[in-house]
Scaffold this motif. Structure first.
Motif, PDB file in Angstrom:
ATOM      1  N   ILE A  99       3.568 104.200  56.862  1.00 19.89           N
ATOM      2  CA  ILE A  99       3.244 103.107  56.001  1.00 19.89           C
ATOM      3  C   ILE A  99       3.881 101.776  55.803  1.00 19.89           C
ATOM      4  O   ILE A  99       3.392 100.788  55.827  1.00 19.89           O
ATOM      5  CB  ILE A  99       2.500 103.884  54.800  1.00 19.89           C
ATOM      6  CG1 ILE A  99       1.398 104.768  55.153  1.00 19.89           C
ATOM      7  CG2 ILE A  99       1.947 102.989  53.794  1.00 19.89           C
ATOM      8  CD1 ILE A  99       0.950 105.710  53.904  1.00 19.89           C
ATOM      9  N   LEU A 100       4.991 102.215  55.049  1.00 19.57           N
ATOM     10  CA  LEU A 100       6.058 101.168  54.996  1.00 19.57           C
ATOM     11  C   LEU A 100       6.254 100.084  55.923  1.00 19.57           C
ATOM     12  O   LEU A 100       6.371  98.865  56.119  1.00 19.57           O
ATOM     13  CB  LEU A 100       7.147 101.458  54.081  1.00 19.57           C
ATOM     14  CG  LEU A 100       7.157 102.099  52.783  1.00 19.57           C
ATOM     15  CD1 LEU A 100       8.216 102.851  52.266  1.00 19.57           C
ATOM     16  CD2 LEU A 100       6.615 100.904  51.837  1.00 19.57           C
ATOM     17  N   LYS A 101       6.331 100.898  57.192  1.00 22.68           N
ATOM     18  CA  LYS A 101       6.908 100.336  58.481  1.00 22.68           C
ATOM     19  C   LYS A 101       5.656  99.414  58.691  1.00 22.68           C
ATOM     20  O   LYS A 101       5.940  98.366  59.120  1.00 22.68           O
ATOM     21  CB  LYS A 101       7.237 101.210  59.513  1.00 22.68           C
ATOM     22  CG  LYS A 101       7.690 100.700  60.965  1.00 22.68           C
ATOM     23  CD  LYS A 101       8.061 101.771  61.594  1.00 22.68           C
ATOM     24  CE  LYS A 101       7.393 101.468  63.113  1.00 22.68           C
ATOM     25  NZ  LYS A 101       7.770 102.562  64.164  1.00 22.68           N
ATOM     26  N   ASP A 102       4.561  99.984  58.775  1.00 21.93           N
ATOM     27  CA  ASP A 102       3.290  99.159  59.082  1.00 21.93           C
ATOM     28  C   ASP A 102       3.185  98.160  58.328  1.00 21.93           C
ATOM     29  O   ASP A 102       2.733  96.839  58.538  1.00 21.93           O
ATOM     30  CB  ASP A 102       2.064  99.905  59.183  1.00 21.93           C
ATOM     31  CG  ASP A 102       1.962 101.079  60.135  1.00 21.93           C
ATOM     32  OD1 ASP A 102       2.749 100.996  61.061  1.00 21.93           O
ATOM     33  OD2 ASP A 102       1.147 101.883  60.141  1.00 21.93           O
ATOM     34  N   ALA A 103       3.262  98.247  56.775  1.00 18.79           N
ATOM     35  CA  ALA A 103       3.203  97.129  56.035  1.00 18.79           C
ATOM     36  C   ALA A 103       4.165  96.040  56.218  1.00 18.79           C
ATOM     37  O   ALA A 103       3.802  94.640  55.988  1.00 18.79           O
ATOM     38  CB  ALA A 103       3.539  97.497  54.335  1.00 18.79           C
ATOM     39  N   LEU A 104       5.383  96.323  56.518  1.00 10.79           N
ATOM     40  CA  LEU A 104       6.563  95.365  56.809  1.00 10.79           C
ATOM     41  C   LEU A 104       6.133  94.484  58.055  1.00 10.79           C
ATOM     42  O   LEU A 104       6.118  93.375  57.975  1.00 10.79           O
ATOM     43  CB  LEU A 104       7.824  96.019  57.021  1.00 10.79           C
ATOM     44  CG  LEU A 104       8.860  95.245  57.193  1.00 10.79           C
ATOM     45  CD1 LEU A 104       9.034  94.310  56.057  1.00 10.79           C
ATOM     46  CD2 LEU A 104      10.324  95.931  57.520  1.00 10.79           C
ATOM     47  N   GLU A 105       5.437  95.194  59.024  1.00 13.35           N
ATOM     48  CA  GLU A 105       5.214  94.327  60.159  1.00 13.35           C
ATOM     49  C   GLU A 105       3.918  93.428  59.989  1.00 13.35           C
ATOM     50  O   GLU A 105       4.016  92.408  60.290  1.00 13.35           O
ATOM     51  CB  GLU A 105       4.729  95.353  61.093  1.00 13.35           C
ATOM     52  CG  GLU A 105       6.018  96.197  61.861  1.00 13.35           C
ATOM     53  CD  GLU A 105       5.204  97.345  63.054  1.00 13.35           C
ATOM     54  OE1 GLU A 105       4.047  97.167  63.268  1.00 13.35           O
ATOM     55  OE2 GLU A 105       5.951  97.775  63.480  1.00 13.35           O
ATOM     56  N   ILE A 106       2.992  93.814  59.145  1.00 13.88           N
ATOM     57  CA  ILE A 106       1.917  92.744  58.614  1.00 13.88           C
ATOM     58  C   ILE A 106       2.363  91.981  57.738  1.00 13.88           C
ATOM     59  O   ILE A 106       2.264  90.648  57.834  1.00 13.88           O
ATOM     60  CB  ILE A 106       0.869  93.742  57.759  1.00 13.88           C
ATOM     61  CG1 ILE A 106       0.204  94.938  58.767  1.00 13.88           C
ATOM     62  CG2 ILE A 106      -0.051  92.794  57.042  1.00 13.88           C
ATOM     63  CD1 ILE A 106      -0.846  95.591  58.026  1.00 13.88           C
ATOM     64  N   ALA A 107       3.500  92.068  56.809  1.00 18.35           N
ATOM     65  CA  ALA A 107       3.884  91.047  55.856  1.00 18.35           C
ATOM     66  C   ALA A 107       4.738  89.747  56.916  1.00 18.35           C
ATOM     67  O   ALA A 107       4.697  89.034  56.354  1.00 18.35           O
ATOM     68  CB  ALA A 107       4.825  91.620  54.945  1.00 18.35           C
ATOM     69  N   GLN A 108       5.500  90.602  57.848  1.00 18.91           N
ATOM     70  CA  GLN A 108       6.237  89.626  58.837  1.00 18.91           C
ATOM     71  C   GLN A 108       5.285  88.811  59.488  1.00 18.91           C
ATOM     72  O   GLN A 108       5.460  87.549  59.675  1.00 18.91           O
ATOM     73  CB  GLN A 108       7.251  90.427  59.597  1.00 18.91           C
ATOM     74  CG  GLN A 108       8.760  90.772  58.881  1.00 18.91           C
ATOM     75  CD  GLN A 108       9.236  91.598  59.713  1.00 18.91           C
ATOM     76  OE1 GLN A 108       8.792  92.205  60.751  1.00 18.91           O
ATOM     77  NE2 GLN A 108      10.490  92.012  59.243  1.00 18.91           N
ATOM     78  N   ALA A 109       4.203  89.257  59.894  1.00 19.32           N
ATOM     79  CA  ALA A 109       3.211  88.445  60.738  1.00 19.32           C
ATOM     80  C   ALA A 109       2.731  87.407  60.003  1.00 19.32           C
ATOM     81  O   ALA A 109       2.364  86.335  60.332  1.00 19.32           O
ATOM     82  CB  ALA A 109       1.942  89.476  61.226  1.00 19.32           C
ATOM     83  N   LYS A 110       2.237  87.665  58.735  1.00 19.50           N
ATOM     84  CA  LYS A 110       1.686  86.807  57.766  1.00 19.50           C
ATOM     85  C   LYS A 110       2.725  85.657  57.297  1.00 19.50           C
ATOM     86  O   LYS A 110       2.112  84.611  57.291  1.00 19.50           O
ATOM     87  CB  LYS A 110       0.947  87.473  56.367  1.00 19.50           C
ATOM     88  CG  LYS A 110      -0.277  88.156  56.530  1.00 19.50           C
ATOM     89  CD  LYS A 110      -0.759  88.760  55.526  1.00 19.50           C
ATOM     90  CE  LYS A 110      -2.018  89.445  55.865  1.00 19.50           C
ATOM     91  NZ  LYS A 110      -2.435  89.975  54.328  1.00 19.50           N
ATOM     92  N   LYS A 111       3.919  86.222  57.332  1.00 20.39           N
ATOM     93  CA  LYS A 111       4.978  85.277  57.212  1.00 20.39           C
ATOM     94  C   LYS A 111       5.084  84.189  58.042  1.00 20.39           C
ATOM     95  O   LYS A 111       5.222  82.897  57.974  1.00 20.39           O
ATOM     96  CB  LYS A 111       6.497  85.958  56.877  1.00 20.39           C
ATOM     97  CG  LYS A 111       7.477  85.002  56.374  1.00 20.39           C
ATOM     98  CD  LYS A 111       8.626  86.035  56.174  1.00 20.39           C
ATOM     99  CE  LYS A 111       9.910  85.263  55.892  1.00 20.39           C
ATOM    100  NZ  LYS A 111      11.195  85.964  55.808  1.00 20.39           N
ATOM    101  N   TYR A 112       5.197  84.397  59.298  1.00 24.19           N
ATOM    102  CA  TYR A 112       5.303  83.572  60.465  1.00 24.19           C
ATOM    103  C   TYR A 112       4.022  82.625  60.461  1.00 24.19           C
ATOM    104  O   TYR A 112       3.898  81.651  60.725  1.00 24.19           O
ATOM    105  CB  TYR A 112       5.498  84.350  61.686  1.00 24.19           C
ATOM    106  CG  TYR A 112       6.548  85.009  62.001  1.00 24.19           C
ATOM    107  CD1 TYR A 112       7.841  84.293  61.628  1.00 24.19           C
ATOM    108  CD2 TYR A 112       6.683  86.453  62.193  1.00 24.19           C
ATOM    109  CE1 TYR A 112       9.068  84.735  61.690  1.00 24.19           C
ATOM    110  CE2 TYR A 112       7.779  87.075  62.504  1.00 24.19           C
ATOM    111  CZ  TYR A 112       9.138  86.344  62.228  1.00 24.19           C
ATOM    112  OH  TYR A 112      10.432  86.687  62.370  1.00 24.19           O
TER     113      TYR A 112
END
Length: 129
Positions: A99-112
């Protein structure tokens, strides 16, 4: 002449240590002795002493064959329970990590996305001001 014993009080079960059990079994296994006579002499149920003797013989053979110590079934069951608890904890932690890995991927995508400049025509920018 037989000896008769009358029990007038209720007693709690007596607990025997492993050392005491081994001592009673050793006495019962001596030449000229029997399980029943040792049981009568020490006030132990013969069936219980027979059970201890069998367990000691089976456990001794198992220990010799495995070249290892014998563990009681209660200890073994407690260890199995602990392993099951640890497996459940590991499963929960694995799910949390995913779950944390998926959340990190989503957060990084929004950051870009937030760093990409808006590509509006210049006259639209001035109308919005």
């Amino acid at each position: 002449m037989e000896h008769i014993e009358v029990i007038t009080t209720t007693q709690r079960r007596r607990r025997y240590s492993g050392q005491e059990k081994a001592q009673f079994v050793a006495l019962a296994m001596q030449a000229g002795s029997s399980v029943s006579s040792v049981a009568r002499q020490y006030g132990i149920a013969p069936g219980l002493l027979f059970k201890w003797k069998k367990l000691m013989q089976d456990g001794g053979v198992t220990a010799v064959e495995a070249n290892d110590q014998v563990v009681s079934s209660s200890d073994y069951n407690a260890l199995l329970k602990k392993v099951k608890q640890l497996e459940q904890m590991l499963g929960r932690k694995t799910v949390e990590a995913e779950i944390l890995k998926d959340a990190l991927e989503i957060a990084q995508a929004k950051k870009y996305i937030s760093h990409i400049p808006l590509l509006l025509p210049p006259d639209d920018i001035q109308h919005n001001k």
